[in-house]
Design an enzyme around this catalytic site. Sequence first.
Site, PDB file in Angstrom:
ATOM      1  N   HIS A  59       0.840  -1.198   0.000  1.00 34.14           N
ATOM      2  CA  HIS A  59       0.000   0.000   0.000  1.00 34.14           C
ATOM      3  C   HIS A  59       0.876   1.248   0.000  1.00 34.14           C
ATOM      4  O   HIS A  59       2.036   1.218   0.430  1.00 34.14           O
ATOM      5  CB  HIS A  59      -0.900   0.022   1.236  1.00 34.14           C
ATOM      6  CG  HIS A  59      -1.984  -0.995   1.207  1.00 34.14           C
ATOM      7  ND1 HIS A  59      -3.065  -0.934   2.049  1.00 34.14           N
ATOM      8  CD2 HIS A  59      -2.169  -2.113   0.449  1.00 34.14           C
ATOM      9  CE1 HIS A  59      -3.874  -1.959   1.818  1.00 34.14           C
ATOM     10  NE2 HIS A  59      -3.340  -2.682   0.850  1.00 34.14           N
ATOM     11  N   GLU A  61       0.922   3.855   1.911  1.00 32.20           N
ATOM     12  CA  GLU A  61       1.442   4.215   3.229  1.00 32.20           C
ATOM     13  C   GLU A  61       2.632   3.351   3.623  1.00 32.20           C
ATOM     14  O   GLU A  61       3.625   3.858   4.159  1.00 32.20           O
ATOM     15  CB  GLU A  61       0.369   4.062   4.322  1.00 32.20           C
ATOM     16  CG  GLU A  61      -0.871   4.884   4.100  1.00 32.20           C
ATOM     17  CD  GLU A  61      -1.997   4.138   3.422  1.00 32.20           C
ATOM     18  OE1 GLU A  61      -3.157   4.318   3.822  1.00 32.20           O
ATOM     19  OE2 GLU A  61      -1.717   3.376   2.464  1.00 32.20           O
ATOM     20  N   CYS A  89      -6.070   1.844   5.967  1.00 34.91           N
ATOM     21  CA  CYS A  89      -6.710   0.591   6.370  1.00 34.91           C
ATOM     22  C   CYS A  89      -6.110   0.135   7.704  1.00 34.91           C
ATOM     23  O   CYS A  89      -5.172   0.752   8.225  1.00 34.91           O
ATOM     24  CB  CYS A  89      -6.507  -0.474   5.291  1.00 34.91           C
ATOM     25  SG  CYS A  89      -4.790  -1.070   5.179  1.00 34.91           S
ATOM     26  N   CYS A  92      -2.253  -0.607   7.488  1.00 31.56           N
ATOM     27  CA  CYS A  92      -1.447   0.612   7.429  1.00 31.56           C
ATOM     28  C   CYS A  92      -1.506   1.384   8.742  1.00 31.56           C
ATOM     29  O   CYS A  92      -0.501   1.936   9.187  1.00 31.56           O
ATOM     30  CB  CYS A  92      -1.896   1.478   6.263  1.00 31.56           C
ATOM     31  SG  CYS A  92      -1.537   0.712   4.660  1.00 31.56           S
TER      32      CYS A  92
END
Length: 150
Positions: A59, A61, A89, A92
Amino acid sequence: MINEEQQKKDERYMQMALDEAHLALEAGEIPIGAVVVCKDRVVSRAHNLTETLCDVTAHAEMQAITAAANTLGGKYLTECTLYVTVEPCTMCAGAIGWAQIPRIVYGAPDDKRGYHLLAPHAFHPKAQVTQGVLEDECRELMQNFFKAKR
């Protein structure tokens, strides 16, 4: 409450995160971008790479946190702010908490998989969250992406 100067900085850095999200879109990734800023200096920029790397953990992040830690030479990002186009999410949010990032700024909420619903205490207890920065632009990018997929 965020002062006007901070609001302008937040919008400038969120625009950088949006630029990253557009790079993700061009690469066929879900268009989420992230930027880590330390003392008014951008130390990392990243976007989703889950398709490119065939890695569900890639992801924006996660990529930005790893790059910032490498740039700064340590795993704790205690003087940094993370800007991300969509609410983090659970995964993260856990990484953000472990990195001890004291300020998180995001654009659009994620009412289905966002941390606030699934892991509201994942960030460091003293972390400050600012939401809704350039929210319309961030939301529109995501909505258009998923509309095109259907």
